[in-house]
Structure formats: structure tokens, C-alpha cells
Scaffold this active site. Structure first.
Site, PDB file in Angstrom:
ATOM      1  N   SER A 132       0.833  -0.862  -0.032  1.00  0.00           N
ATOM      2  CA  SER A 132       0.044  -0.218   0.427  1.00  0.00           C
ATOM      3  C   SER A 132       0.961   1.246   0.039  1.00  0.00           C
ATOM      4  CB  SER A 132      -0.872  -0.272   1.619  1.00  0.00           C
ATOM      5  OG  SER A 132      -1.691   0.937   1.148  1.00  0.00           O
ATOM      6  N   TYR A 146      -1.600  -1.138  10.213  1.00  0.00           N
ATOM      7  CA  TYR A 146      -1.957  -1.576   9.247  1.00  0.00           C
ATOM      8  C   TYR A 146      -0.716  -1.020   8.025  1.00  0.00           C
ATOM      9  CZ  TYR A 146      -3.782  -1.065   4.164  1.00  0.00           C
ATOM     10  OH  TYR A 146      -4.152  -1.537   2.648  1.00  0.00           O
TER      11      TYR A 146
HETATM   12  P1  NDP Z   1     -10.913  -6.048  -0.170  1.00  0.00           P
HETATM   13  O1  NDP Z   1     -11.656  -5.930   1.185  1.00  0.00           O
HETATM   14  O2  NDP Z   1     -12.235  -5.432  -0.833  1.00  0.00           O
HETATM   15  O3  NDP Z   1     -11.490  -7.450  -0.843  1.00  0.00           O
HETATM   16  C1  NDP Z   1      -9.922  -8.591   0.352  1.00  0.00           C
HETATM   17  C2  NDP Z   1      -9.676  -9.702  -0.323  1.00  0.00           C
HETATM   18  O4  NDP Z   1      -8.571 -10.312   0.696  1.00  0.00           O
HETATM   19  C3  NDP Z   1     -10.744 -10.407  -0.794  1.00  0.00           C
HETATM   20  O5  NDP Z   1     -11.015 -11.701  -1.529  1.00  0.00           O
HETATM   21  C4  NDP Z   1     -10.404 -12.234   0.889  1.00  0.00           C
HETATM   22  O6  NDP Z   1     -11.324 -12.657   0.426  1.00  0.00           O
HETATM   23  C5  NDP Z   1      -9.487 -11.954   0.721  1.00  0.00           C
HETATM   24  N1  NDP Z   1      -9.109 -11.503   2.226  1.00  0.00           N
HETATM   25  C6  NDP Z   1      -9.047 -11.105   3.318  1.00  0.00           C
HETATM   26  N2  NDP Z   1      -9.148 -11.807   4.565  1.00  0.00           N
HETATM   27  C7  NDP Z   1      -8.369 -13.227   3.958  1.00  0.00           C
HETATM   28  C8  NDP Z   1      -7.823 -13.948   4.514  1.00  0.00           C
HETATM   29  N3  NDP Z   1      -7.689 -13.612   6.316  1.00  0.00           N
HETATM   30  N4  NDP Z   1      -7.538 -15.228   4.083  1.00  0.00           N
HETATM   31  C9  NDP Z   1      -7.862 -15.814   2.523  1.00  0.00           C
HETATM   32  N5  NDP Z   1      -7.576 -14.457   2.035  1.00  0.00           N
HETATM   33  C10 NDP Z   1      -8.570 -13.150   2.707  1.00  0.00           C
HETATM   34  O7  NDP Z   1      -9.660  -5.621  -0.040  1.00  0.00           O
HETATM   35  P2  NDP Z   1      -9.123  -5.021  -1.152  1.00  0.00           P
HETATM   36  O8  NDP Z   1      -9.215  -4.883  -2.939  1.00  0.00           O
HETATM   37  O9  NDP Z   1      -9.260  -3.780  -1.468  1.00  0.00           O
HETATM   38  O10 NDP Z   1      -7.879  -4.570  -0.761  1.00  0.00           O
HETATM   39  C11 NDP Z   1      -7.127  -6.180  -1.672  1.00  0.00           C
HETATM   40  C12 NDP Z   1      -5.265  -5.673  -1.090  1.00  0.00           C
HETATM   41  O11 NDP Z   1      -5.368  -4.719  -1.281  1.00  0.00           O
HETATM   42  C13 NDP Z   1      -4.976  -5.835   0.493  1.00  0.00           C
HETATM   43  O12 NDP Z   1      -3.713  -6.230   0.652  1.00  0.00           O
HETATM   44  C14 NDP Z   1      -5.349  -4.382   0.424  1.00  0.00           C
HETATM   45  O13 NDP Z   1      -4.448  -3.896   2.316  1.00  0.00           O
HETATM   46  C15 NDP Z   1      -4.609  -3.604  -0.435  1.00  0.00           C
HETATM   47  N6  NDP Z   1      -4.628  -1.269  -1.148  1.00  0.00           N
HETATM   48  C16 NDP Z   1      -6.070  -2.080  -0.631  1.00  0.00           C
HETATM   49  C17 NDP Z   1      -5.904  -0.694  -1.245  1.00  0.00           C
HETATM   50  C18 NDP Z   1      -7.874   0.141  -1.325  1.00  0.00           C
HETATM   51  O14 NDP Z   1      -7.516   1.346  -1.307  1.00  0.00           O
HETATM   52  N7  NDP Z   1      -9.100  -0.465  -2.030  1.00  0.00           N
HETATM   53  C19 NDP Z   1      -5.500   0.957  -1.232  1.00  0.00           C
HETATM   54  C20 NDP Z   1      -3.453   0.149  -1.025  1.00  0.00           C
HETATM   55  C21 NDP Z   1      -3.827  -1.066  -0.622  1.00  0.00           C
HETATM   56  P3  NDP Z   1     -12.679 -13.523   1.498  1.00  0.00           P
HETATM   57  O15 NDP Z   1     -14.150 -12.116   1.230  1.00  0.00           O
HETATM   58  O16 NDP Z   1     -12.772 -14.597   1.472  1.00  0.00           O
HETATM   59  O17 NDP Z   1     -12.115 -13.046   2.807  1.00  0.00           O
END
Ligand code: NDP
Length: 237
Positions: A132, A146
Site C-alpha cells: 500500500s 496497517y
Molecule cells: P477487499 O476487502 O475488497 O478484498 C480483500 C480480499 O482479500 C478478499 O478477496 C478477501 O477474501 C481476501 N482476504 C481477506 N482476508 C483473508 C484471509 N484471512 N484469508 C484469505 N483471504 C482473505 O480489499 P481490497 O481488494 O481493497 O484490497 C486488496 C489488497 O489491496 C489488500 O492487501 C489491501 O491492503 C490492499 N490495498 C487496498 C487499497 C484500497 O484502497 N482498496 C489501497 C492499498 C492497498 P474473503 O472475502 O473471501 O475473505
């Protein structure tokens, strides 16, 4: 567009948001894609049938389950570690167990998954971890754990690049700014504050992040490793 025909790609955390866009991108480019999810079984099932990919329920807070999933995926050409969680709120009020779980998902799992993948990855293998821009810039309170987790990925990539370079494997961090997903919806209460920090005043799209990931995984990026790649509309500028 790169072609990933016959390439084996595993996306950890692929059921929603940025991860789902990455699954769609590699599947569209011809790869054999599998991905993990934790809670979103319906979304995972729908995405698997839409893209012809394979979904596995694997909780990224469970180190041994993650290692086993990577090992059982066989030799991977590309590993993407996308799963991540954020906890907002006053650091003094946050549950230490929830913070430690965040560190397991955001830091420990990327490390152990990357090391396990490198055991069998062929020359030309690619590891890409979603960090991030908050690893570089944290302009609001309430997100220290975070930010810590995303900064930690930077040291990991620098170190593992040295370990994996002689094996012909690259490892890079993609650092998004605000991206319109359920974690950070563009119509959410943080919108105006987020946009006030940015040169391009909109949330990014998950597909834009997937495009950067695909470039890093492709043949043009063979000389790129141990580096952070920020895609943030100027949030950190
Ligand atoms: P979402 O919350 O929309 O999606 C998160 C994804 O990660 C889902 O597919 C979820 O699966 C999976 N996930 C979360 N926890 C677990 C777990 N314990 N085991 C397996 N899978 C898991 O987040 P984003 O798409 O926004 O974020 C994705 C990545 O990008 C993250 O690392 C986040 O920190 C990073 N990021 C996002 C930003 C943003 O503004 N959106 C900015 C900067 C970085 P499930 O629902 O099945 O648990």
C-alpha cells in the site's frame, strides 16, 4: 497485453476487489489460475465459474494452511499475495488479538507464501505482493498497524530479492493508493479526505492495479526486483 498461456498463477485472496480483478486479468490472458478466499464463498464460486479458475478456501491468518496451499499448487510461474485486512481506530482502543491477526495476514503470510513458492518456481518466476502507499505515507490517524504491515513488506521484498535473484525469480511490491473496493469504497465517508491528498482526484480501479501486476509478471519485467511500484493517483507525491 502479456500472454500467460499455460502459465500457472496462484492468487492468495482472490474472491473480491483487487484480487478478483487480478484473477480476471490472468484468466483473460490465458493463464491457469487458482485463488484462495476466506469468508466470501459465494463470490469465490461465481468468480471461478466466470473465469474458469479454481477456488480454494484457505485462511491467510493460518500460516501452515497457506504454506500447504502454495506447496500443493505445484510449481508456480506466478504467485500474487493480495489478501489483506485493515483495522481502523484509535490504537489505544484496538484489540491486540485483532492486531496480531492483521500481522499474520498482511505480513507473515506473504513471507511464508513467498518462500514456499520459491522452492519450486522455475527460472523466470514472479512473486508480486500487494502492499500500500500507506507503507510510504500515512497522513491520517487510526491506521498505524496497517501502515506498519505494509512497510514491513518493503524490507521483505528487498531481502528476498537477494535470496531469489540467483534462482531467476523476481519479487516486487505493488503499492496502491485509494482503490474503489469494499475495503475503501469511492462513495464512502473518507472520499473527500482521500481525494484531498491526491493529484488525480478519484479512486483507482481494481483493473488498473491488475494491469500493473500483469506487467510485473510478464516478460518485460525480468530485470525488475526488490522494488516498490506505487499506483496511487499521486497520493504519496
Ligand atoms: P477487499 O476487502 O475488497 O478484498 C480483500 C480480499 O482479500 C478478499 O478477496 C478477501 O477474501 C481476501 N482476504 C481477506 N482476508 C483473508 C484471509 N484471512 N484469508 C484469505 N483471504 C482473505 O480489499 P481490497 O481488494 O481493497 O484490497 C486488496 C489488497 O489491496 C489488500 O492487501 C489491501 O491492503 C490492499 N490495498 C487496498 C487499497 C484500497 O484502497 N482498496 C489501497 C492499498 C492497498 P474473503 O472475502 O473471501 O475473505
Amino acid at each position: 497485453m502479456s500472454s500467460f498461456k499455460e502459465k500457472s498463477v496462484l492468487v492468495l485472496g482472490g474472491s473480491r476487489g483487487i484480487g478478483a480483478a487480478i484473477v480476471r486479468r490472468f484468466a483473460a490472458d490465458g493463464a491457469k489460475v487458482s485463488f484462495t478466499y476466506s469468508g466470501s464463498a459465494d463470490a469465490a464460486r461465481d468468480l471461478a465459474s466466470e473465469t474458469g479458475s479454481t477456488a480454494f478456501q484457505t485462511d491467510s491468518s493460518d500460516r501452515d494452511a497457506v504454506i500447504a496451499r502454495v506447496r500443493d499448487s505445484g510449481p508456480l510461474d506466478v504467485l500474487i499475495v493480495n489478501a489483506g485486512v485493515a483495522i481502523f481506530g484509535d490504537a489505544l482502543d484496538q484489540d491486540p488479538d485483532a492486531i496480531d491477526r492483521l500481522f499474520r495476514i498482511n505480513v507473515q503470510s506473504p513471507y511464508h507464501a513467498s518462500v514456499e513458492a520459491a522452492r519450486k518456481m522455475p527460472q523466470g518466476g514472479r512473486i508480486i505482493v500487494i502492499g500500500s502507499v500507506n507503507g510510504d505515507r500515512m497522513p491520517v490517524p487510526g491506521l498505524a498497524a496497517y501502515a506498519l504491515s505494509k512497510s514491513a513488506l518493503q524490507g521483505m521484498a528487498r531481502g528476498l530479492a537477494r535470496d531469489f535473484g540467483p534462482r531467476g525469480i523476481t519479487i516486487n511490491i505493488v503499492q496502491p493508493g485509494p482503490i474503489d473496493t469494499e475495503m475503501n469504497p469511492e462513495d464512502g465517508p473518507m472520499k473527500d479526505l482521500m481525494h484531498s491528498f491526491m493529484a488525480i482526484k478519484r479512486h483507482g480501479r481494481a483493473e488498473e492495479v491488475a494491469g500493473m501486476v500483469a506487467w510485473l509478471a510478464g516478460p518485460e519485467a525480468g530485470f525488475v526486483t526488490g522494488a516498490m511500484h506505487t499506483i496511487d493517483g499521486g497520493f504519496g507525491a
